[in-house]
Design a protein around this motif. Structure first.
Motif: not given
Length: 597
Positions: A262-279
């Motif tokens: 499926g798609k990457i959800p929009i709510s992932m944009g709330t992770l404003v402190n995120l330094e690494a996103l690995v999918l």
């Protein structure tokens, strides 16, 4: 030594067997040694049974040595005051009976890489004061009993990784007030991820058999302290949950190598402190949601090996300017490489390979500031990417000594290379796309760039000479033409770096360039057939003939005409001949004396 209370000898180069003053300590009426720290040395041999005479010990640290053999109940039977026991990373086998009742109540226990299994140690049930427990790589081949999970209420750090622990984890309803760091990776835990673990500050669950984390993420608990979540290499199926606001303190998120779709959800944009996103390595599709531009603290974004499509958004370069690592390999991204990607001044690893990108390579790549510097501050980079950062203490527990390392997978000529502690960055990979046009000469200004892979595109034109500054290069399977420039590194690369360019010639390819064959024949003295260059060779032979005649008559002409010149020339020849004869006679005489001796 009988009056010694604390002995600190860790981090030296001590070798040999256990200190003799402990083995032969019967002359002491009563030992009062409370702290013995011999960690990080090279001490060998067995731990002697006389060691139990140190009955006043409170802190014993022997980790990171070369101790071997068994540790039995008799070794520890007198230690009623022991609170800290560290035996990790030795070749020790702990032999305790299932009904053993230790005389001590430990606060910290480190047994990493010791032999403790295969059964789960039942004597741990008596240790009600544990705040630190490391039983990783202990050969445990069992399920963790229900009573064990209750001990997490007071712990600051738990490491049970690299065992063979099986079964599901219960979901008790209690508080983890200490914000623990929990590492259960490389086991065989299965089922749902229990929601009570949301209260941890660091949760490492990679390489297990977890299949669901929807209820974990979308339940009634808000994760106010969870900074690291690693669920990579599990069996999680279905779409990504759309409730990421509950974990908005996340710094590191790794969901790679699962079965997500499926798609990457929009709510992932709330992770404003995120330094690494690995999918990486899932089945995600659709475009990158524009809400991710809110994650402007990202230093690593890896969405490789999915089915993502659409253009690479310009906001990646505009909003994510802290990026050091951008990996979008193996998707279906199309269109041109956006010029605003050149805003990524900190970028050190850029991998856009195996997509459907077209048009020319932007010349503005020279704006990658870090890659344009001859020397890169690796300490600063590694401190941001790898090491436990002191600024995270607001989220992590201050008692945790762990740090999270990013898992980075690079590709070079079809071979995966995995990095966790030290990375080989400074790389650009645009291979296996539909890129056209000439290679931009501006790439040559990137003095910090180590490897460049432009293979399997439709690039044309000649290879810029300046690009020879690179140490790794792959330009194979394009439409490049002309001679491979000599000098620097370009003529030392393997031929496979240039193969598949039918109009490319010169070393190290076997194909010679036009003109090379003619020069070789001339040097070998072979006769050339007349052809298009017959006029050139005719002029060459005529020049040689005129030069010979001029030199010949310039010398002999005056000798034939003027008598005085002839007499002087004959005298010169006579003197030269006499000198040569004398020198020959001297040499002969020396050789005769040598043979005679």
């Amino acid at each position: 030594m009988c009056r010694l209370q604390r002995l600190y000898l860790e981090n030296n180069r001590l070798n040999g067997t256990f200190p003799s003053f402990i083995q032969n300590s019967s002359w002491c009426n009563r030992h009062i040694l409370r702290t013995l720290r011999l960690s990080y040395n090279q001490i060998t041999g067995k731990i002697p049974e006389g060691f139990s005479l140190l009955s006043e010990l409170e802190h014993l640290s022997l980790q990171e040595n070369s101790f071997e053999g068994e540790v039995t109940e008799s070794h520890l039977s007198n230690f009623s005051k022991l609170e800290y026991l560290f035996l990790s990373h030795n070749s020790l086998s702990l032999k305790f009976g299932s009904s053993w009742m230790p005389p001590f109540r430990l606060r910290s226990l480190g047994l990493a890489s010791c032999k403790l299994g295969p059964n789960f140690p039942s004597w741990l049930q008596t240790q009600s004061s544990l705040i630190y427990l490391d039983i990783s790589d202990n050969g445990l081949n069992d399920s963790a009993p229900a009573w064990f999970w209750n001990k997490l209420q007071n712990m600051y750090e738990l490491n049970m990784s690299h065992n063979n622990l099986i079964g599901s984890i219960p979901d008790p309803q209690f508080m983890l007030s200490s914000r623990p760091s929990i590492n259960l990776s490389s086991n065989k835990f299965e089922g749902k991820v229990p929601s009570f673990l949301l209260q941890a500050s660091e949760l490492l669950l990679s390489a297990n058999k977890f299949s669901d984390f929807y209820s974990f993420l979308c339940g009634n608990i808000t994760a106010t302290n969870l900074a690291t979540l690693d669920l990579s290499y599990n069996q999680i199926k279905g779409q990504l949950p759309d409730c990421w606001k509950s974990v908005d303190q996340l710094l590191f998120l790794d969901l790679s190598n699962n079965k997500l779709s499926g798609k990457i959800p929009i709510s992932m944009g709330t992770l404003v402190n995120l330094e690494a996103l690995v999918l990486q390595n899932n089945s995600l599709m659709g475009e990158l949601p524009s809400s991710l531009k809110n994650c402007n603290n990202l230093i690593m974004l890896d969405v490789s090996e999915n089915m993502l499509s659409g253009p690479i958004p310009s906001w990646v370069g505009e909003s994510l300017q802290q990026l050091i690592i951008l990996i979008m390999r193996g998707n279906q991204f199309s269109g041109s490489i956006p010029l605003r990607l050149c805003y990524l001044k900190r970028i050190q690893l850029l991998d856009l390979s195996r997509n459907k990108l077209s048009e020319e390579i932007p010349s503005c790549f020279k704006n990658f500031t870090v890659l344009s510097e001859k020397s890169i501050d690796r300490i600063e980079t590694e401190s941001r990417v790898h090491w436990y950062n002191s600024t995270y203490f607001a989220t992590y527990t201050v008692f945790s000594y762990s740090y999270y390392t990013l898992h980075i997978i690079c590709m070079w000529k079809g071979v995966e290379r995995s990095f966790r502690s030290k990375m080989i960055l400074q790389s650009i990979d645009l291979s296996s796309n539909n890129l056209t046009g000439e290679m931009p000469k501006e790439i040559a200004y990137m003095l910090g760039l180590v490897s460049l892979n432009l293979s399997r595109n439709s690039l044309s034109g000649e290879i810029p000479f300046e690009i020879g500054n690179l140490r790794k290069l792959d330009l194979s399977h394009n439409s490049l033409s002309g001679r491979i420039p000599l000098g620097r590194h370009l003529d030392t690369f393997d031929a496979s770096c240039y193969e598949g360019n039918i109009d490319l010639c010169g070393k190290p390819l076997e194909k010679r360039c036009p003109g090379d064959e003619r020069v070789t024949k001339c040097e070998g003295g072979e006769v050339h057939d007349e052809g298009d260059d017959s006029a050139l060779y005719g002029a060459l032979y005529m020049s040689l003939g005129l030069g010979f005649l001029t030199g010949f008559w310039g010398l002999l002409g005056p000798l034939l005409v003027w008598e005085a010149w002839r007499i002087a020339y004959m005298r010169f020849l006579t003197r030269l001949t006499d000198y040569i004869l004398v020198m020959v006679e001297v040499k002969i005489a020396k050789c005769q004396r040598w043979f005679k001796d």
